[in-house]
Design a protein around this motif. Sequence first.
Motif, PDB file in Angstrom:
ATOM      1  N   GLN A 310      -1.714  56.702  81.780  1.00 17.81           N
ATOM      2  CA  GLN A 310      -2.698  55.669  82.551  1.00 17.81           C
ATOM      3  C   GLN A 310      -2.868  54.410  81.373  1.00 17.81           C
ATOM      4  O   GLN A 310      -3.566  55.096  80.442  1.00 17.81           O
ATOM      5  N   ILE A 311      -2.386  53.397  81.786  1.00  9.62           N
ATOM      6  CA  ILE A 311      -2.854  52.161  80.722  1.00  9.62           C
ATOM      7  C   ILE A 311      -3.936  51.396  81.448  1.00  9.62           C
ATOM      8  O   ILE A 311      -4.836  51.086  80.436  1.00  9.62           O
ATOM      9  N   GLY A 312      -3.981  51.079  82.348  1.00 10.79           N
ATOM     10  CA  GLY A 312      -5.186  50.443  83.039  1.00 10.79           C
ATOM     11  C   GLY A 312      -5.344  50.919  84.564  1.00 10.79           C
ATOM     12  O   GLY A 312      -4.767  51.976  84.948  1.00 10.79           O
ATOM     13  N   ASP A 313      -6.246  50.293  85.156  1.00  9.23           N
ATOM     14  CA  ASP A 313      -6.407  50.708  86.631  1.00  9.23           C
ATOM     15  C   ASP A 313      -5.175  50.534  87.271  1.00  9.23           C
ATOM     16  O   ASP A 313      -4.599  49.259  87.178  1.00  9.23           O
ATOM     17  N   ASP A 314      -4.398  51.448  87.711  1.00  6.48           N
ATOM     18  CA  ASP A 314      -3.195  51.262  88.844  1.00  6.48           C
ATOM     19  C   ASP A 314      -2.240  50.754  87.837  1.00  6.48           C
ATOM     20  O   ASP A 314      -1.165  49.931  88.263  1.00  6.48           O
ATOM     21  N   HIS A 315      -2.064  51.170  86.616  1.00  7.14           N
ATOM     22  CA  HIS A 315      -1.057  50.590  85.729  1.00  7.14           C
ATOM     23  C   HIS A 315      -0.524  51.860  84.739  1.00  7.14           C
ATOM     24  O   HIS A 315      -1.194  52.384  84.061  1.00  7.14           O
ATOM     25  N   MET A 316       0.881  52.373  85.037  1.00  7.84           N
ATOM     26  CA  MET A 316       1.283  53.370  84.344  1.00  7.84           C
ATOM     27  C   MET A 316       2.544  53.256  83.746  1.00  7.84           C
ATOM     28  O   MET A 316       3.203  52.365  83.981  1.00  7.84           O
ATOM     29  N   ALA A 317       2.535  54.015  82.474  1.00 11.94           N
ATOM     30  CA  ALA A 317       3.744  53.634  81.720  1.00 11.94           C
ATOM     31  C   ALA A 317       4.382  54.893  80.982  1.00 11.94           C
ATOM     32  O   ALA A 317       3.471  56.018  80.940  1.00 11.94           O
ATOM     33  N   ARG A 318       5.590  55.168  80.781  1.00 13.42           N
ATOM     34  CA  ARG A 318       6.204  56.328  80.068  1.00 13.42           C
ATOM     35  C   ARG A 318       6.601  56.040  78.696  1.00 13.42           C
ATOM     36  O   ARG A 318       7.622  55.529  78.696  1.00 13.42           O
ATOM     37  N   CYS A 319       5.767  56.300  77.962  1.00 10.17           N
ATOM     38  CA  CYS A 319       6.333  56.051  76.522  1.00 10.17           C
ATOM     39  C   CYS A 319       5.565  56.804  75.481  1.00 10.17           C
ATOM     40  O   CYS A 319       4.288  56.998  75.745  1.00 10.17           O
ATOM     41  N   HIS A 320       6.113  57.346  74.470  1.00  9.69           N
ATOM     42  CA  HIS A 320       5.459  57.969  73.448  1.00  9.69           C
ATOM     43  C   HIS A 320       4.462  57.050  72.690  1.00  9.69           C
ATOM     44  O   HIS A 320       3.325  57.733  72.362  1.00  9.69           O
ATOM     45  N   LEU A 321       4.839  55.931  72.488  1.00  9.28           N
ATOM     46  CA  LEU A 321       3.937  55.086  71.646  1.00  9.28           C
ATOM     47  C   LEU A 321       2.393  55.009  72.386  1.00  9.28           C
ATOM     48  O   LEU A 321       1.539  54.486  71.627  1.00  9.28           O
ATOM     49  N   LYS A 322       2.480  55.143  73.779  1.00 10.10           N
ATOM     50  CA  LYS A 322       1.234  54.835  74.540  1.00 10.10           C
ATOM     51  C   LYS A 322       0.433  56.184  74.551  1.00 10.10           C
ATOM     52  O   LYS A 322      -0.456  56.062  75.173  1.00 10.10           O
TER      53      LYS A 322
END
Lengths: 324, 331
Positions: A310-322
Amino acid sequence: MGEVILRTNDLTVDFKVKKNIFGRPDRLSAVQSVNLEIREGEIYGLVGESGCGKTTLANAILGFVPITSGSFECFGHTIDASTKPSEWREVRKHMQTVFQDPYSSLNTRFTVWQIISEPLYIAGERDERVLRERAAALVEKVGLDYTDLDRYVFEFSGGQRQRIAIARALISDAKLIVCDEPTSALDVSVHSQICNLLLDLREEFGLTYLFISHNLSLIKHITDHMAVMYLGEVMECGKTEDIFRNPACPYTEALMSAILEVNPRSDRERIILTGEARSPINPPDLCRFVGRCPRATELCRTRPLPPPVQIGDDHMARCHLKGK
Amino acid sequence: MNVLEIKNLKVLFRTGEHFVRAVEGVDITVGEGERVAIVGESGCGKSVTSLACMRLLNTPPAYIAADALRFTAKDGTVHDLMQKPENEMLALRAEEMAMIFQDPSTFLNPVMTIGEQLDEVFIYHMNMKPKQARARSIEMMKKVGIPDPAMRAQQYPHELSGGLKQRILIAMATSCSPRLLIADEPTTALDVTIQAQILGLIRERCEKERMSLLMITHDLGVVREMAERVYVMYCGKIVETGTVDEILSAPKHPYTKALIDTIPDMEEKVDRFVQIPHNVPHPMHKPEGCYFSNRCAYCTALCRKKQPPLFDRGDGRLVRCYYQTEELWEK
């Protein structure tokens, strides 16, 4: 924004490719464990380069290609690999599609009203007068003339043909319209006409679009939510605004910096990716972007891709760095 | 000094009993080391113009006429491209002027390896021995950034991706260091991230070999990226020309202005797109007056009646419009 009308649960599509008739087939992973939610009345953008699986994903939802595993929920039905054709038909009623190339997606031997009303004909309506009337009611809504009904497709330009294709998608009162690159085969000066038409029709008929495109500036302006795909996997998804303001995945960043602007405001830093996408056949269990990622670390090269963060509200990413 | 000079080029195509006017009196010059773009929609005659320069159109069905079609070679001799016999054109095409096309896969021979096709250039145009030629081919492939060139040289076109194939075509086109490179929509068939690579490569090759570039595209973003000067074409005529900076920041022709306006601003989100009404006229049924008159927001009775000439504004900009002022936009 309305309720969720389409939700995919680890939707996966594989194709089997055989090197020779005796060998074991290789697995071509076209769409890998995709989880999306499309809400009623929104425009959901799907971006990525050719071969990233965006069209295959749409085709799986429309039932043009079989699902390998996973499922999706749509209009109260759950569809998976074992769904019977009768249930499929129920769901398909609510979906229609507009293809990329109006030069090959319309039957040249049909007149315009026959093309537009074909979905009704397939649904069982055989009365020609009814079919014609229904088609006539739609032509003006898509910006064509009543007199065009009896003409053949070759008499129309690309933009007008796409209007015919849009009318055909609307006639059966479908609620979800899959637009697969609806403008990329058209002249630049008619792009905006078609986009505005799609926006107007959404207002009027309360439609939901799954909008596939490789044109990021179009996606930015037209969509509410979006997903970025790379080699079959969704790298990042969320609100379009958030993703453009704050891209989390290095691939999204690179895609955005590749947009060629006519009058760039400032000298942005341009990320030019080296190399090309790897083959989707038998992919390793790593992040699929790792070979081209300018920020790949040892972790990315050795460990499987983490679940979405979860990056922010309603915002997802697949990344090791995050992932922390 | 101009490398390429086109004066009043006209190209007609015969279709049955009718003639279609594809290009109607086009003047284009490309200076030494200059990067020039022709921008326009499909059917505006931009590709036909470039093919006519290379003499790659079949005559008939095409009929070409021009007041001048001159090319200045590396040694300073001026060639009249209209009069050249085909055998002399063949030599000129690789050594002095070269072309890259939109769809790389249709321009490579599927039954020959990549290496064999590249070798041909050196064998026929530089009289090299096959071994020598292969060494040069591999060197060229390295220059255009192909990883593992020796292995790639033995592969067939279907084993390569679109981006790699376009690199091969660039290698082929630039291997004799021609004076002029014509690129006809070189990145339209490619992905955005690959497009950035290929445009960068073309620019780098042009700078290194001091080649002039004639870039043909429909994408104003590509124009901004690649060219110094631009010609905007519509329905077979040039409607506006000038430097890229001037044209893209202050267009004077309503068509150029409309094209730029249809591209939404990247900074702000818009709810609706600016659109140009109607469609590009059919080449057999162009409007009587100004060709853009049926779609133009500022069209007057004069525009509908009489075709405007190319007005010279004196600052190197030519505009085919009676009004050509910004006051018009504000009305």
